[in-house]
Scaffold this active site. Structure first.
Site, mmCIF file in Angstrom:
data_model
loop_
_atom_site.group_PDB
_atom_site.id
_atom_site.type_symbol
_atom_site.label_atom_id
_atom_site.label_comp_id
_atom_site.label_asym_id
_atom_site.label_seq_id
_atom_site.Cartn_x
_atom_site.Cartn_y
_atom_site.Cartn_z
ATOM 1 N N GLY A 114 -7.358 -34.616 -12.868
ATOM 2 C CA GLY A 114 -6.471 -33.459 -12.925
ATOM 3 C C GLY A 114 -6.210 -32.892 -14.303
ATOM 4 O O GLY A 114 -5.179 -32.243 -14.526
ATOM 5 N N HIS A 120 -16.968 -25.094 -12.527
ATOM 6 C CA HIS A 120 -18.101 -26.002 -12.374
ATOM 7 C C HIS A 120 -18.650 -26.329 -13.768
ATOM 8 O O HIS A 120 -18.835 -25.427 -14.594
ATOM 9 C CB HIS A 120 -19.184 -25.350 -11.501
ATOM 10 C CG HIS A 120 -20.321 -26.273 -11.230
ATOM 11 N ND1 HIS A 120 -20.253 -27.287 -10.284
ATOM 12 C CD2 HIS A 120 -21.537 -26.392 -11.813
ATOM 13 C CE1 HIS A 120 -21.383 -27.953 -10.286
ATOM 14 N NE2 HIS A 120 -22.177 -27.432 -11.203
ATOM 15 N N ASN A 152 -13.539 -21.421 -8.414
ATOM 16 C CA ASN A 152 -13.874 -22.814 -8.754
ATOM 17 C C ASN A 152 -14.344 -22.875 -10.189
ATOM 18 O O ASN A 152 -14.890 -21.903 -10.714
ATOM 19 C CB ASN A 152 -14.997 -23.300 -7.825
ATOM 20 C CG ASN A 152 -15.416 -24.734 -8.108
ATOM 21 O OD1 ASN A 152 -14.557 -25.605 -8.297
ATOM 22 N ND2 ASN A 152 -16.706 -24.990 -8.146
HETATM 23 C C1 GAR Z 1 -14.228 -30.904 -13.995
HETATM 24 O O1 GAR Z 1 -15.138 -31.161 -15.034
HETATM 25 C C2 GAR Z 1 -14.782 -29.883 -13.028
HETATM 26 O O2 GAR Z 1 -15.591 -28.927 -13.657
HETATM 27 C C3 GAR Z 1 -15.584 -30.753 -12.115
HETATM 28 O O3 GAR Z 1 -14.769 -31.878 -11.908
HETATM 29 C C4 GAR Z 1 -14.067 -32.146 -13.112
HETATM 30 C C5 GAR Z 1 -12.612 -32.421 -12.777
HETATM 31 O O4 GAR Z 1 -11.933 -32.890 -13.904
HETATM 32 N N1 GAR Z 1 -15.889 -30.071 -10.892
HETATM 33 C C6 GAR Z 1 -17.057 -30.205 -10.256
HETATM 34 O O5 GAR Z 1 -17.937 -30.935 -10.621
HETATM 35 C C7 GAR Z 1 -17.170 -29.355 -9.001
HETATM 36 N N2 GAR Z 1 -18.505 -29.323 -8.521
HETATM 37 P P1 GAR Z 1 -10.363 -32.967 -13.915
HETATM 38 O O6 GAR Z 1 -9.956 -33.744 -12.662
HETATM 39 O O7 GAR Z 1 -10.020 -33.731 -15.158
HETATM 40 O O8 GAR Z 1 -9.831 -31.561 -13.923
#
Ligand code: GAR
Length: 191
Positions: free
Chosen positions: A15, A112, A110
């Site tokens: 998060g 990515h 979103n």
């Molecule tokens: C982030 O790096 C986001 O870009 C990625 O998950 C991570 C969440 O980090 N999302 C994906 O890979 C979606 N396909 P966080 O929980 O620290 O925000």
């Protein structure tokens, strides 16, 4: 005076992007408030972050719903009840399907961790490193029926030629924490 827009953030994990969005709202950098966290992993760290920011949380287990349609209907009802203007996926590791798209299509974005259309799907940074790319990046895009294939709203690239995945993930997150709040702010003011 116009009312503040209301965001829902969907997240499954640590998060840090939720935190960046919530902090930007609190600092007045995004003209909105985070009104709801939707989390499919009740034990995820993001739930504690939401509590610290005083953000209402809906944490659920997908297995509690007989079908994905039931699960998405419940989520869409909650978005309606909370007057949500924009849904921001931030590390939400589920495919958004027809039920939510039919009710909130065009209002779900979103982030990515790659320069889409390269490296869609899971473990995008690892995929890019394995491929040997020299320029990495982050994309904010609309969510549609494709996997990470919706219309691109913003991208930020940066060079990296090292081989340290943890260091690289740190750079990716730092870029995300700037790009995502700034992009949400731009969208909300209609730029
Ligand atoms: C982030 O790096 C986001 O870009 C990625 O998950 C991570 C969440 O980090 N999302 C994906 O890979 C979606 N396909 P966080 O929980 O620290 O925000």
């Amino acid at each position: 005076m116009s009312q503040k827009k209301r965001l829902a953030v969907f997240a499954s994990g640590t998060g840090t992007n939720f935190e960046a969005i919530a902090a930007a709202c609190e600092a007045g950098k995004i003209p909105a408030e985070v009104a709801l966290l939707v989390c499919d992993k009740p034990a995820a760290a993001v739930v504690g972050r939401a509590a610290r920011h005083g953000v209402k949380t809906f944490a659920f287990q997908p297995k509690d719903y007989p079908t994905k349609v039931d699960m998405e209907s419940a989520i869409a009802d909650l978005l309606d009840e909370n007057g949500i203007d924009l849904v921001c996926l931030a590390g939400y590791m589920r495919i958004i399907a027809d039920t939510l798209l039919s009710r909130y299509g065009g209002r779900i974005i979103n982030i990515h961790p790659s320069l889409l259309p390269a490296f869609p799907g899971a473990r995008a940074v690892e995929q890019a490193m394995d491929y040997g790319v020299k320029v990495y990046g982050v994309t904010v895009h609309y969510v549609d029926r494709t996997v990470d294939g919706g219309r691109i709203i913003a991208q930020q690239a940066f060079p990296y030629e090292g081989h340290d995945l943890d260091e690289l993930l740190g750079f990716v997150h730092a870029v995300e924490h700037e790009l995502y709040p700034a992009t949400i702010a731009r969208l909300l003011v209609g730029e």
